[in-house]
Design a protein around this motif. Structure first.
Motif, PDB file in Angstrom:
ATOM      1  N   LYS A 158       0.832  -1.208   0.000  1.00  0.00           N
ATOM      2  CA  LYS A 158       0.000   0.000   0.000  1.00  0.00           C
ATOM      3  C   LYS A 158       0.866   1.257   0.000  1.00  0.00           C
ATOM      4  N   LEU A 159       2.006   1.209   0.685  1.00  0.00           N
ATOM      5  CA  LEU A 159       2.911   2.359   0.652  1.00  0.00           C
ATOM      6  C   LEU A 159       3.491   2.575  -0.734  1.00  0.00           C
ATOM      7  N   PRO A 162      -0.101   3.648  -3.499  1.00  0.00           N
ATOM      8  CA  PRO A 162      -1.145   4.244  -2.653  1.00  0.00           C
ATOM      9  C   PRO A 162      -2.564   4.074  -3.184  1.00  0.00           C
ATOM     10  N   GLU A 163      -2.704   3.938  -4.497  1.00  0.00           N
ATOM     11  CA  GLU A 163      -4.042   3.800  -5.068  1.00  0.00           C
ATOM     12  C   GLU A 163      -4.533   2.359  -5.075  1.00  0.00           C
TER      13      GLU A 163
END
Length: 245
Positions: A158-159, A162-163
């Motif tokens: 996720k880092l 981000p989308e």
């Protein structure tokens, strides 16, 4: 060891063909932060006193974890899908150690209840389906035995993206350079709850979830890499100790 994003559907995204870069990978990982000074000491610390315990190193690679556990008195065995990795592990551990070419995604060539502990370090994240692998790892463990796991930390995906949907089980690839040789590794991201559900369904009780610091000497050896993290701990892996019930 830098990484750049590679399209998982591109021709160069060969899925984890360690035979083609085994030696370069081993040279790199014997001295780098993530493997030598983070994952290895974390696994050894979680294993604790292993003297006399029969331990299976599932996805043993070139054998650094097997060596560390054997040096602490464990009776080790190991397997890896890569024949070249197993060859490198034999060079380290000798011919008297039970090392085999085998695939964690299929039936394992060991009897029921053969081991006190199984270590599976940085392997499960290569697999979309954990059902059969975890069932087999549970089968070869004695009742009350431990499965010690290290996987990509689920928040890393996720880092980096981000989308992306954190809650979706998603395939992704990265290109790395190991000791000057480029290689592509392909992973499956899964959220933490999906990991926990898979462990429970396979007959394990979660005893420990750990995000440990690196080895103390890492701070002097890798000041630039660790300087990116205020805590001094890299956000890369998540560790579990699971008990067979």
């Amino acid at each position: 060891m830098g990484a750049v994003t590679v399209d998982p559907e591109s021709p160069e995204a060969v899925e984890n063909d360690y035979d083609t870069f085994a030696e370069a990978y081993t040279v790199e990982n014997d001295t780098n932060l993530i493997n030598a000074y983070y994952t290895l000491p974390a696994i050894v610390n979680l294993a604790g006193n292993v003297a006399g315990r029969r331990i299976l190193d599932a996805g043993c690679g070139a054998g650094p974890i097997s060596v560390a556990l054997r040096d602490r008195g464990a009776i080790v065995a190991g397997f890896d899908r890569s024949a070249k990795m197993v060859e490198l592990a034999r060079q380290r551990l000798g011919t008297d150690t039970d090392l085999r070419v085998g695939d964690i995604a299929g039936p394992l060539p060991y009897p029921d209840g053969a081991f006190d502990d199984v270590v599976v370090a940085l392997v499960l994240h290569y697999l979309k389906d954990w059902t059969t692998p975890l069932a087999e790892l549970r089968r070869v463990l004695k009742p009350g035995g431990r499965l010690i796991v290290a996987v990509n930390h689920p928040f890393v995906y996720k880092l980096m993206y981000p989308e992306a949907d954190y809650f979706a089980i998603t395939k992704w690839s990265e290109e790395y350079t190991f000791n000057g040789q480029k290689a592509v590794l392909t992973y499956w991201h899964r959220p933490l709850h999906a990991m926990a559900d898979a462990f429970t369904a396979a007959g394990f009780r979660t005893a420990v979830i750990s995000e440990p610091p690196p080895a103390p000497e890492a701070r002097e050896l890798f000041p630039d890499q660790l300087g990116k993290f205020a805590s001094g701990t890299p956000l890369c892996s998540l560790f579990f100790v699971l008990e067979a019930i």
